[in-house]
Design an enzyme around this catalytic site. Structure first.
Site, short mmCIF file in Angstrom:
data_model
loop_
_atom_site.label_atom_id
_atom_site.label_comp_id
_atom_site.label_asym_id
_atom_site.label_seq_id
_atom_site.Cartn_x
_atom_site.Cartn_y
_atom_site.Cartn_z
CD GLU A 76 -19.33 -22.73 14.20
OE1 GLU A 76 -20.41 -22.84 13.58
OE2 GLU A 76 -19.23 -22.22 15.32
CG ASP A 82 -24.89 -26.05 14.03
OD1 ASP A 82 -24.52 -25.32 13.10
OD2 ASP A 82 -24.96 -25.66 15.22
#
Ligand SMILES: [Zn+2]
Length: 266
Positions: A238, A190
């Protein structure tokens, strides 16, 4: 060419797994039907049959999940290139005991599978050279760490008045159920813009994410959960989650605007 062979092997394994699941379910079904007929309960036959078919469906899904978990561990631990294309999602879990053999700390307390060290550092370095500022907010997460994240998110929903069941369903949309998270592979990261740290759709509008979305495939990474693909991936958009799949697959996935699931034909 090597990749093709490995993909074929992988698909063959999945097919074999499905075959075994089908055979087991078939035998069970026959035995159970025979028992109903013998015990003379024909009047409830249809009801029983529906119930059995449902149970068999669940059994088949459990067996295929079990097979997927083992196939995934084999792929990730194998010496060939197949590890790059491991598919981890709700229907293809990863063995909960899997730990990458060699972890590399890309930032303090943020580790990845050492096999993606070079492409990841090159991508981050080039982004920085382009005047952008970002950091790895999350990388490899063990099963236990994933469980902690999942439970904390679920708790948030419960405290907002959701029932545990609804909270579970809501959490599942943004946090992978423990055992089904790509972060456990060590191949997913991430990445967050330094000046905008929120994990929401606007993250995707930052210059950092715009650059990553445009260039990540050049380094073998893909935006794993693109917008409008939640029905395929099972996870909402995302804009911060990138997954290493190798340069060949990343190029094809990028050019065709597809997901890893679609690329692998799952
Ligand atoms: Zn992620």
């Amino acid at each position: 060419m090597r990749k093709k062979v490995n993909l074929d092997q992988r698909l063959r394994r999945v097919f074999l797994g499905g075959g075994i699941a089908g055979a087991v379910a078939g035998i069970l079904f026959t035995v159970l039907i025979a028992n109903i007929i013998i015990s003379g309960k024909e009047e409830g036959f249809e009801k029983q049959q529906t119930k059995l078919e449902k149970e068999i469906g669940e059994l088949q899904s459990q067996i295929s999940k079990y097979n997927a978990a083992h196939n995934n561990t084999d792929l990730l631990s194998g010496g060939e290139d197949g590890w790059m294309l491991v598919l981890v999602n709700e229907t293809h879990p990863l063995d909960t005991s899997y730990i990458p053999a060699d972890l590399y700390e890309v930032e303090s307390e943020r580790s990845v599978d050492a096999r993606i060290k070079e492409p990841l550092e090159k991508m981050l370095g080039d982004a920085e050279a382009a005047g952008l500022s970002m950091y790895v907010a999350s990388a490899y997460r063990s099963y236990d760490q994933q469980r902690t994240v999942f439970n904390a998110t679920m708790q948030d929903w419960i405290s907002q008045g959701y029932t545990p069941l609804n909270a579970y369903d809501e959490t599942k949309k943004s946090v992978a159920v423990p055992g089904t998270s790509e972060h456990a592979t060590g191949l997913a990261v991430d990445i967050i813009a330094s000046e905008y740290e929120a994990l929401d759709d606007r993250q995707g509008e930052t210059a950092e994410q715009q650059w990553l979305m445009e260039h990540c495939w050049e380094y073998g990474f893909i935006l794993r959960y693109p917008p409008e693909k939640a029905d395929v991936t099972g996870i909402i958009y995302e804009p911060w989650h990138y997954r290493y799949v190798g340069e060949t697959a990343a190029k094809e996935i990028h050019e065709q605007n597809i997901t890893l699931e679609e690329y692998l034909g799952e």
